[in-house]
Enzyme design. Structure first.
Site, PDB file in Angstrom:
ATOM      1  N   GLU A   1       0.824  -1.211   0.000  1.00  0.00           N
ATOM      2  CA  GLU A   1       0.000   0.000   0.000  1.00  0.00           C
ATOM      3  C   GLU A   1       0.862   1.267   0.000  1.00  0.00           C
ATOM      4  O   GLU A   1       0.760   2.140   0.865  1.00  0.00           O
ATOM      5  CB  GLU A   1      -0.943  -0.002   1.204  1.00  0.00           C
ATOM      6  CG  GLU A   1      -1.969  -1.121   1.146  1.00  0.00           C
ATOM      7  CD  GLU A   1      -2.941  -1.137   2.298  1.00  0.00           C
ATOM      8  OE1 GLU A   1      -4.090  -1.597   2.124  1.00  0.00           O
ATOM      9  OE2 GLU A   1      -2.561  -0.701   3.412  1.00  0.00           O
TER      10      GLU A   1
ATOM     11  N   GLU B   1      -5.844  -8.100  -0.961  1.00  0.00           N
ATOM     12  CA  GLU B   1      -6.581  -7.877   0.282  1.00  0.00           C
ATOM     13  C   GLU B   1      -8.020  -7.532  -0.064  1.00  0.00           C
ATOM     14  O   GLU B   1      -8.262  -6.664  -0.898  1.00  0.00           O
ATOM     15  CB  GLU B   1      -5.980  -6.740   1.117  1.00  0.00           C
ATOM     16  CG  GLU B   1      -4.639  -7.043   1.753  1.00  0.00           C
ATOM     17  CD  GLU B   1      -4.189  -5.946   2.716  1.00  0.00           C
ATOM     18  OE1 GLU B   1      -5.061  -5.290   3.330  1.00  0.00           O
ATOM     19  OE2 GLU B   1      -2.967  -5.752   2.848  1.00  0.00           O
TER      20      GLU B   1
END
Length: 481
Positions: free
Chosen positions: A177, A381
């Site tokens: 991320e 995710e």
């Protein structure tokens, strides 16, 4: 003719992160990471920054769910669920305890060799994140990623991983991320700043400079990976902050475009295309963010474009470009990454934590990404956090099944649209401690872990109802949900 089914080689999997599962924070030569210095404060429902990890507080990363000593059992349970891929991370401080050590920690290398050996035994493909929110604490003292020196330390770490595991790992992700370097909590976990330095240099210039250093490090890592093993596939990983205009008012629509550019696309544009987009250049100029860029940096970016795109996807939200006084009803959306940024969508339901649920948004996102990049996509995710209850030795998490079912349906539709999605790895394979809170009560896993927020419990692993459901999904290659 477009594919109407999931590909036969589709990577059905699940995900975890080292700092949220491993524990054993000082065993076998492991050093201290920035995550190890964040204490859980359950009165505030968050992790708090302290100057030393030795204060008398509870640090969830120190024990986590003790995957370090349970990995054989846990990977076996993943295999019995049918996983074809396991997205995991390597703890930087298990390999280089201080980040700047002369030689790697052999016990750390052995540990991950053992992890990959177990994966291979069950034909599970590891998808490895190199840096997942836990830079070494010693490097935080020099400013973390605000210091260009971090690039060399990171590349040394990467060279060790690529050389050591070149026969065991194919898929690598450079930074988890990476766009979260620009959000508030990223100042510690993604940038890796020492707590005592945080307030003095916590500003947009610092964050963008740190991100630029990460871009250069990632590009160098991609080039190095391909030199060490031409079969390596290296990807970026983006926390997708997918937004819709609150209304069709032109100001809302254009504000959403600008928000998407800087929050959702900026990092992947640089890492996939190999250059800074013009909208970002204008943003930096208008906000007087003058980055220190070396002469060779633009060539490095061009030479180190990633092979695939990976992302997290949990929710969507709305954006408005108009003020409160313009007749706009605004209610803030919940979510740890979008706090203060997004507005509630009146057409969506939400989880018990207030995160709005939008499976159609996943199809929308995947189509926009494919149109933009034409690169293979992994969802690494996606999941629902909930207060699971263990009743008579069982967890009936039908709400999680419902969430995942709808998102897999949307994923299949995107594949039918022509999007090249190569893997789906929900968060998470097993219950783990939360990133922002350090608690375990907000559970995501297919496997229940008998442990409470303070780390008390037997640590017994118990498959949830969703475990058997997902096993059947994988067995039927997504045909029976």
């Amino acid at each position: 003719m477009l594919n109407k089914k999931f590909p036969n080689n589709f990577l059905w999997g699940a995900s975890t992160a080292a700092n949220q599962i491993e524990g054993a924070w000082q065993e076998d030569g492991k050093g201290i990471s920035v995550m190890d210095t964040l204490a859980s404060d359950f009165t505030k429902g968050m992790r708090i920054e302290v100057d030393s990890p030795f204060e008398e507080r509870y640090y969830s990363s120190h024990k986590a769910i003790d995957f370090y000593h349970h990995y054989k059992e846990d990977i076996k349970m993943m295999a019995e669920m049918g996983l074809k891929a396991y997205r995991m991370s390597i703890a930087w401080t298990r390999i280089y305890p201080n980040g700047n050590d002369a030689a790697p920690n052999q016990k750390g290398l052995t540990y991950y060799h053992n992890i990959f050996k177990e994966c291979k035994k069950y034909n599970i493909e590891p998808v490895v994140t190199i840096s997942h929110y836990e830079p070494p604490y010693e490097l935080a003292k020099i400013g973390g990623w605000t210091n260009r020196e971090m690039i060399d330390h990171y590349i040394k770490y990467c060279k060790t991983l690529f050389s050591e595991f070149k026969e065991e790992v194919k898929y690598w992700i450079t930074f988890n991320e990476i766009n979260c370097t620009l959000v508030p909590f990223g100042i510690r976990t993604a940038i890796g700043l020492n707590a005592c330095m945080k307030d003095s240099i916590n500003n947009d210039h610092t964050r963008f400079q740190a991100l630029h250093h990460q871009f250069i490090a990632s590009a160098k890592a991609v080039k190095l990976a391909h030199e060490i093993n031409k079969n390596f596939k290296v990807g970026c990983m983006i926390a997708t902050m997918t937004a819709y205009p609150l209304t069709c008012h032109p100001d809302d629509v254009f504000a959403t475009l600008q928000h998407q550019q800087m929050r959702n696309y900026f990092c992947s544009d640089v890492m996939i295309r190999g250059y800074y987009p013009t909208y970002a250049k204008r943003f930096l100029e208008e906000n007087q963010i003058d980055l220190l860029v070396h002469e060779e940096d633009m060539d490095i970016l061009k030479q180190g474009c990633v092979d695939f795109y990976s992302c997290s996807y949990y929710q969507t939200y709305c954006i408005s470009g108009r003020g409160e006084g313009e007749g706009v009803a605004k209610e803030k959306a919940a979510g740890n990454l979008i706090s203060g940024l997004g507005l509630k969508n009146p057409y969506l339901k939400a989880s018990e934590w207030g995160w709005q649920i939008d499976s159609t948004g996943l199809r929308y996102l995947l189509n926009t990404l494919w149109d933009r990049y034409q690169k293979p996509i992994m969802i690494v995710e996606n999941g629902l956090g909930a207060k699971d209850e263990l009743v008579n030795g069982e967890v009936h998490d039908d709400y999680r099944i419902a969430y995942l079912k709808e998102h897999i349906k949307a994923l299949k539709e995107a594949i039918c649209d022509g999007v090249d999605v190569i893997g789906y790895m929900p968060w998470s394979a097993i219950d783990l401690v939360g990133l922002s809170t350090g608690s375990i009560e907000k559970r995501y896993g297919f496997i229940y872990v008998d442990m409470d927020n303070e780390g008390n419990g037997t640590l017994k692993r118990i498959p949830k109802k969703s475990y058997d459901w997902y096993k059947h999904v994988i067995e039927t290659n997504g045909e029976e949900l």
